[in-house]
Scaffold this active site. Structure first.
Site, PDB file in Angstrom:
ATOM      1  N   HIS A 100     -12.570 -12.730  14.500  1.00  0.00           N
ATOM      2  CA  HIS A 100     -12.685 -11.528  13.668  1.00  0.00           C
ATOM      3  C   HIS A 100     -11.562 -11.500  12.623  1.00  0.00           C
ATOM      4  CE1 HIS A 100     -13.575  -7.089  13.176  1.00  0.00           C
ATOM      5  NE2 HIS A 100     -12.348  -7.168  12.675  1.00  0.00           N
ATOM      6  N   GLU A 101     -10.332 -11.682  13.101  1.00  0.00           N
ATOM      7  CA  GLU A 101      -9.206 -11.600  12.167  1.00  0.00           C
ATOM      8  C   GLU A 101      -9.230 -12.742  11.162  1.00  0.00           C
ATOM      9  OE1 GLU A 101      -7.608  -8.977  11.891  1.00  0.00           O
ATOM     10  OE2 GLU A 101      -8.258  -8.062  13.767  1.00  0.00           O
ATOM     11  N   GLY A 143       4.810  16.675  -3.443  1.00  0.00           N
ATOM     12  CA  GLY A 143       4.595  15.267  -3.142  1.00  0.00           C
ATOM     13  C   GLY A 143       4.186  15.080  -1.699  1.00  0.00           C
ATOM     14  N   PRO A 144       3.754  13.874  -1.354  1.00  0.00           N
ATOM     15  CA  PRO A 144       3.302  13.614   0.014  1.00  0.00           C
ATOM     16  C   PRO A 144       4.439  13.775   1.019  1.00  0.00           C
ATOM     17  CG  PRO A 144       2.856  11.745  -1.438  1.00  0.00           C
ATOM     18  CD  PRO A 144       3.684  12.693  -2.203  1.00  0.00           C
ATOM     19  N   PRO A 145       4.129  13.922   2.285  1.00  0.00           N
ATOM     20  CA  PRO A 145       5.169  14.079   3.304  1.00  0.00           C
ATOM     21  C   PRO A 145       6.077  12.855   3.365  1.00  0.00           C
ATOM     22  CG  PRO A 145       2.996  14.473   4.229  1.00  0.00           C
ATOM     23  CD  PRO A 145       2.785  13.963   2.853  1.00  0.00           C
ATOM     24  N   GLY A 146       7.327  13.092   3.624  1.00  0.00           N
ATOM     25  CA  GLY A 146       8.262  11.989   3.843  1.00  0.00           C
ATOM     26  C   GLY A 146       8.777  11.314   2.599  1.00  0.00           C
ATOM     27  N   THR A 147       8.526  11.914   1.426  1.00  0.00           N
ATOM     28  CA  THR A 147       8.989  11.262   0.207  1.00  0.00           C
ATOM     29  C   THR A 147      10.378  11.723  -0.210  1.00  0.00           C
ATOM     30  OG1 THR A 147       7.668  12.893  -0.962  1.00  0.00           O
ATOM     31  CG2 THR A 147       6.777  10.674  -0.800  1.00  0.00           C
ATOM     32  N   THR A 158      12.783  17.441   0.947  1.00  0.00           N
ATOM     33  CA  THR A 158      13.836  18.198   1.619  1.00  0.00           C
ATOM     34  C   THR A 158      15.185  17.529   1.381  1.00  0.00           C
ATOM     35  OG1 THR A 158      12.216  18.782   3.300  1.00  0.00           O
ATOM     36  CG2 THR A 158      14.498  19.189   3.835  1.00  0.00           C
TER      37      THR A 158
HETATM   38  P1  ADP Z   1       9.760  15.536   2.854  1.00  0.00           P
HETATM   39  O1  ADP Z   1      10.560  16.780   2.862  1.00  0.00           O
HETATM   40  O2  ADP Z   1       9.344  15.116   1.467  1.00  0.00           O
HETATM   41  O3  ADP Z   1       8.603  15.535   3.782  1.00  0.00           O
HETATM   42  P2  ADP Z   1      12.198  14.429   3.827  1.00  0.00           P
HETATM   43  O4  ADP Z   1      13.078  14.811   2.698  1.00  0.00           O
HETATM   44  O5  ADP Z   1      12.298  15.274   5.021  1.00  0.00           O
HETATM   45  O6  ADP Z   1      10.684  14.344   3.354  1.00  0.00           O
HETATM   46  O7  ADP Z   1      12.475  12.903   4.173  1.00  0.00           O
HETATM   47  C1  ADP Z   1      12.567  12.457   5.489  1.00  0.00           C
HETATM   48  C2  ADP Z   1      13.550  11.324   5.599  1.00  0.00           C
HETATM   49  O8  ADP Z   1      13.089  10.168   4.919  1.00  0.00           O
HETATM   50  C3  ADP Z   1      14.886  11.638   4.977  1.00  0.00           C
HETATM   51  O9  ADP Z   1      15.722  12.280   5.867  1.00  0.00           O
HETATM   52  C4  ADP Z   1      15.399  10.256   4.595  1.00  0.00           C
HETATM   53  O10 ADP Z   1      16.049   9.654   5.688  1.00  0.00           O
HETATM   54  C5  ADP Z   1      14.152   9.483   4.295  1.00  0.00           C
HETATM   55  N1  ADP Z   1      13.884   9.438   2.865  1.00  0.00           N
HETATM   56  C6  ADP Z   1      12.801   9.936   2.229  1.00  0.00           C
HETATM   57  N2  ADP Z   1      12.848   9.698   0.919  1.00  0.00           N
HETATM   58  C7  ADP Z   1      14.003   9.058   0.672  1.00  0.00           C
HETATM   59  C8  ADP Z   1      14.645   8.552  -0.507  1.00  0.00           C
HETATM   60  N3  ADP Z   1      14.080   8.674  -1.711  1.00  0.00           N
HETATM   61  N4  ADP Z   1      15.836   7.940  -0.367  1.00  0.00           N
HETATM   62  C9  ADP Z   1      16.410   7.819   0.841  1.00  0.00           C
HETATM   63  N5  ADP Z   1      15.871   8.284   1.983  1.00  0.00           N
HETATM   64  C10 ADP Z   1      14.677   8.886   1.922  1.00  0.00           C
HETATM   65 ZN    ZN Z   2     -11.237  -5.927  11.439  1.00  0.00          ZN
HETATM   66 MG    MG Z   3      10.265  18.424   4.073  1.00  0.00          MG
END
Ligand code: ADP
Ligand code: ZN
Ligand code: MG
Length: 616
Positions: A426-427, A203-207, A210
């Protein structure tokens, strides 16, 4: 989850400090304490004292004469040796005790032990002790090259559980099954079901990939080994492979257990077929080792391999075939309910004002990841503190969406009056075009406060509900809205600025995608010319097609953008008086909410049309 680690402060640190302290004491303090004070006197003083019967005891060695007087306790003196043949007679005459100490040559055997064996022995002992400490810390250790530093995680009460992961229900369900298998394997083997050996979170980063893995560690009552792919990347060829071997050896000993490899794409990248010069030997060896280790153990023993990546498309095919990472769990960007849930989880840590509507915030934060949302909550809390409040209110949340989307307000950027006016038009151009066509998302906010991201202002639209499909008309409308900014500039000022660079890029991208990826150009039909290189990271496209088709693609793209620009221009022309009216308000207030914008748009037109066109 508690990470077992040896203490951070290196042993050598304490050791050397202790050594230095002892040395200093030895040189400066101890001699004074142990040795009594001895006064040095001239030889004739010694003779005088001797004659006057003040001396009690005399000793003579190779370098000096030491003597004590008759006081109680005796005071000690010393004096250098003199050529004095009659000294013994004088001493006899004075009746003092005198002697010269016998110095025996030390036993050669004993001195050998004292000067060589003991120091060397000590040295070796300390070295050994230190190296074992170092290897436990996972530092660079020349004596045990290639030892893995996979960390072992054990369960603990503060651990992350599935409750901390909001949304992602399918992923949690799939992982719960894996955990259940490790706890009651019999339940599955009875039916004849085999668990997958490897589970890949993509999945995309930050989802939350981990985070999910950490939650698995918290839920499973089995050992959890966690290592990041980049930790396998080593300086020396063969060391990465050795680490893999070591990791799996540990895991096999601890089974049932879970091995988690984060960012597996660093080692799992597809091997090149024609790599004649072995440029990536090290990585390939590591990957080969991983593949053979995964084949080597049977899943029934209970070693589960979990891995995460945001670039599944570059993984080696051997890694994703059945029998290795045969289960793939998508961890996608959260939808509206998912975003609300994530906001709730993170909002638990902060104090919210009672009137806060997290659903509203979640709706405005379309397209953001869990990590963005966590960041958003934190930004809001920081803003509340900055403004001296104890609770976070809706305004904080709204403002932090802008921060996450566009960066901080850049207060020190001073725009000239003229620039500010251009940005305002513009906006409003964007906003008006959006408001005047059916199916466009309602305007949520317009602002002309510059941002740290470089934007001089922005118009935010928020969909009322989540959309998964876009029609051809939707995309055209979107392009029209994007071109609306530049159209307003041209209409009002008769000249154009660089401020639309970002708009131009977006419009081009969308128009091109209509032609090359969505099959929306009649000339081509359902043919794809561009392929996205990375499903989750966005960005680059690989392009196929002959140079003739390229030329046609370009001209079609240009045509689409031109048509939409013309449409936007026409809309603005028709609504010119409103354009002036709203731009003037925006110029003064610098920010308008969606409601304020609609209010001005819907109220009867102002009577004094004349002044409006005299702008610029
Ligand atoms: P990835 O490994 O997919 O890049 P992480 O697991 O490191 O992303 O997520 C980074 C942070 O974002 C987590 O520590 C958490 O605080 C927040 N986060 C991401 N997804 C969720 C979720 N589904 N529920 C709660 N917190 C989330
Ligand atoms: Zn614009
Ligand atoms: Mg990660």
């Amino acid at each position: 989850m508690k990470e077992v680690k040896s203490p951070r402060k290196p042993f050598i640190y304490f050791y050397s400090i202790a050594m230095i302290v002892i040395m200093l004491l030895n040189i400066f303090v101890f001699p004074r304490l142990i040795q009594p004070q001895v006064e040095e006197v001239p030889y004739n003083t010694f003779l005088t004292m001797l004659e006057q019967g003040e001396v009690k005891e005399v000793s003579k060695d190779a370098v000096q004469i030491t003597f004590a007087d008759k006081a109680d306790p005796p005071k000690l003196y010393k004096t250098g040796l003199m050529e004095d043949p009659s000294l013994v007679e004088k001493l006899q005459a004075a009746g003092v005790q005198f002697y010269s100490p016998i110095i025996e040559p030390a036993s050669p055997f004993l001195s050998f032990i004292m000067t060589w064996l003991i120091p060397i022995g000590l040295f070796l002992l300390i070295g050994r002790f230190m190296s074992s400490r170092l290897s436990k810390m996972g530092g660079m250790n020349t004596m045990q090259l290639g030892k893995s530093n996979a960390k072992i995680y054990i369960e603990s009460k503060t651990g992350i559980t599935f409750k901390d992961v909001a949304g992602q229900e399918e992923a949690k369900e799939a992982l719960a099954e894996v955990v259940d298998f490790l706890h009651n394997p019999a339940k599955y083997t009875e039916v004849g079901a085999i668990m997958p050996k490897g589970v890949l979170l993509v999945g995309p980063p930050g989802t939350g990939k981990t985070l999910l893995a950490k939650a698995v560690a918290g839920e499973a009552k089995v050992p959890f080994f966690s290592i990041s792919g980049s930790e396998f990347v080593e300086m020396f060829v063969g060391m990465g492979a050795a680490k893999v071997r070591d990791l799996f050896k540990q895991a096999n000993e601890k089974a049932p257990c879970i091995v988690f490899i984060d960012e597996i794409d660093t080692i799992g990248k597809r091997r090149e077929s024609g790599a004649a010069f072995g440029g990536n030997d090290e990585r390939e060896q590591t990957l080969n080792q991983l593949l053979s280790e995964m084949d080597g153990f049977d899943g029934s023993k209970g070693v589960m391999i979990l891995a995460a990546t945001n670039r599944p498309e570059i993984l080696d095919l051997a890694l994703t075939r059945p029998g290795r990472f045969d289960r793939r769990i998508p961890v996608e960007l959260p939808d509206l309910p998912g975003r609300v849930a994530i906001l709730r989880v993170h909002a638990k840590k902060i104090k919210l004002a009672p009137d806060v509507d997290l659903t509203r915030t979640a709706r405005a934060a379309a397209g953001t990841s869990g990590a963005d949302l966590a960041n958003l909550i934190n930004e809001a809390a920081l803003r509340a503190v900055r403004n001296g409040r104890k609770t976070v209110n809706q305004e904080d949340l709204d403002e932090s969406i802008d921060v996450v989307v566009a960066g901080y307000e850049k207060k020190d950027r001073v725009m000239t009056d003229k620039e500010k006016k251009i940005v305002a038009y513009h906006e409003v151009g964007h906003a008006l075009v959006a408001a005047m066509q059916m199916g466009s998302a309602p305007v949520h906010k317009i602002t002309i406060i510059p941002r740290t991201s470089g934007a001089l202002g922005f118009t935010m639209q928020v969909e009322q509900e989540e959309r998964y499909l876009m029609s051809k008309e939707d995309i055209e409308n979107k392009i029209a809205v994007i071109t609306g900014g530049r159209a307003a500039e041209e209409l009002v000022f008769g000249s154009i600025t660089t401020g639309a660079a970002n708009d131009i890029e977006q419009a081009t991208k969308l128009a091109r995608a209509m032609v090359t990826r969505f099959g929306m150009a009649q000339e081509f039909g359902m043919v794809a010319f561009d392929q996205q290189q990375s499903q989750y990271l966005g960005g680059g496209y690989t392009n196929t097609g002959s140079s003739e088709t390229q030329a046609l693609i370009d001209s079609l793209t240009i045509g689409i953008v031109k048509d939409q620009y013309a449409r936007a221009y026409k809309v603005l022309e028709e609504k010119q008086s409103k354009l002036h009216e709203i731009a003037r308000v925006l110029y003064e207030t610098e920010s308008l909410t969606g409601e304020q914008f609609m209010d001005i748009l819907n109220r009867p037109a102002l009577l004094e049309e004349g002044t409006a066109s005299a702008e610029a």
